[in-house]
Write a protein that holds these residues in place. Structure first.
Motif, PDB file in Angstrom:
ATOM      1  N   PHE A  42     -24.770 -51.372 -15.365  1.00 50.24           N
ATOM      2  CA  PHE A  42     -24.434 -51.721 -13.988  1.00 50.24           C
ATOM      3  C   PHE A  42     -22.923 -51.911 -13.832  1.00 50.24           C
ATOM      4  CE2 PHE A  42     -28.786 -53.189 -14.721  1.00 50.24           C
ATOM      5  CZ  PHE A  42     -29.441 -52.397 -13.796  1.00 50.24           C
ATOM      6  N   LYS A  43     -22.284 -52.426 -14.890  1.00 50.03           N
ATOM      7  CA  LYS A  43     -20.822 -52.535 -14.880  1.00 50.03           C
ATOM      8  C   LYS A  43     -20.209 -51.144 -14.764  1.00 50.03           C
ATOM      9  CE  LYS A  43     -18.645 -52.312 -18.441  1.00 50.03           C
ATOM     10  NZ  LYS A  43     -17.811 -51.371 -19.201  1.00 50.03           N
ATOM     11  N   ASP A  44     -20.776 -50.179 -15.464  1.00 51.44           N
ATOM     12  CA  ASP A  44     -20.275 -48.800 -15.396  1.00 51.44           C
ATOM     13  C   ASP A  44     -20.448 -48.230 -13.985  1.00 51.44           C
ATOM     14  OD1 ASP A  44     -19.637 -49.005 -18.086  1.00 51.44           O
ATOM     15  OD2 ASP A  44     -21.419 -47.916 -18.769  1.00 51.44           O
ATOM     16  N   GLN A  45     -21.571 -48.541 -13.318  1.00 57.37           N
ATOM     17  CA  GLN A  45     -21.779 -48.105 -11.928  1.00 57.37           C
ATOM     18  C   GLN A  45     -20.741 -48.737 -11.007  1.00 57.37           C
ATOM     19  OE1 GLN A  45     -25.801 -49.191 -10.927  1.00 57.37           O
ATOM     20  NE2 GLN A  45     -26.712 -47.675 -12.293  1.00 57.37           N
ATOM     21  N   LEU A  46     -20.451 -50.014 -11.249  1.00 54.33           N
ATOM     22  CA  LEU A  46     -19.451 -50.710 -10.433  1.00 54.33           C
ATOM     23  C   LEU A  46     -18.081 -50.070 -10.611  1.00 54.33           C
ATOM     24  CD1 LEU A  46     -18.385 -52.995  -8.642  1.00 54.33           C
ATOM     25  CD2 LEU A  46     -18.334 -54.449 -10.676  1.00 54.33           C
TER      26      LEU A  46
END
Length: 170
Positions: free
Chosen positions: A14-18
């Motif tokens: 999810f950090k990568d998506q952000l």
């Protein structure tokens, strides 16, 4: 404007998506690099390193997953965000993950970070599903709130205790 990303390592995807959403919106950011090794460092030293890297960020984006509320380092980052610097404070965006099973309109407070609960009016909450469409507006709104003295910040809750001893990444 620069954003600090606060997250639990279990929420890496999810950090990568952000990061992708921030890059698509030309928003500068800082998060602890994945290859940064804390092995052998004491937890208070780790917290200090992270907080020092927040100094040039105006807004913190906290990814709120299932276990975020239990993470002492996230709590320290949130405390530093709400404290801010002399005559300034940072904005705060909470990105709620769908795997939590709740939503910003119906929050499960039993598994929600206490420091964000204490400052729900100050925090801009968005859902991860709408991240790419809403992140730029949420960051701007959080920055605007940080400069609006009508928003009262409650940062009185004691910090979560960091683990004793040294950190060893598994």
């Amino acid at each position: 404007m620069k954003v600090f990303i606060s997250y639990h390592r279990a929420d890496k995807k999810f950090k990568d998506q952000l990061i992708t959403a921030l890059q698509q919106n030309n928003i500068d950011y800082y998060c602890v690099p994945e290859d940064y090794s804390f092995d052998g460092m004491k937890h208070p030293h780790i917290a200090q390193i992270i907080i020092e890297n927040m100094n040039d960020c105006q807004v913190t984006v906290c990814i709120i997953g299932k276990e975020t509320y239990t993470r002492p380092h996230v709590d320290h980052e949130l405390k530093a965000t709400l404290k801010g610097d002399i005559e300034t404070r940072r904005g705060l965006v909470g990105v709620m993950l769908e795997n939590r099973g709740d939503s910003k309109n119906k929050i499960n407070y039993d598994t929600f970070p206490n420091r964000i609960q204490d400052n729900e009016d100050y925090t801009v909450l968005i859902q991860n599903a709408s991240l790419s469409q809403e992140i730029a507006l949420a960051v701007q709104e959080a920055f605007d709130r940080s400069n609006d003295s009508s928003y009262i910040v409650d940062n009185s809750r004691p910090l979560m205790e960091l683990r004793k001893g040294r950190y060893y990444d598994q």
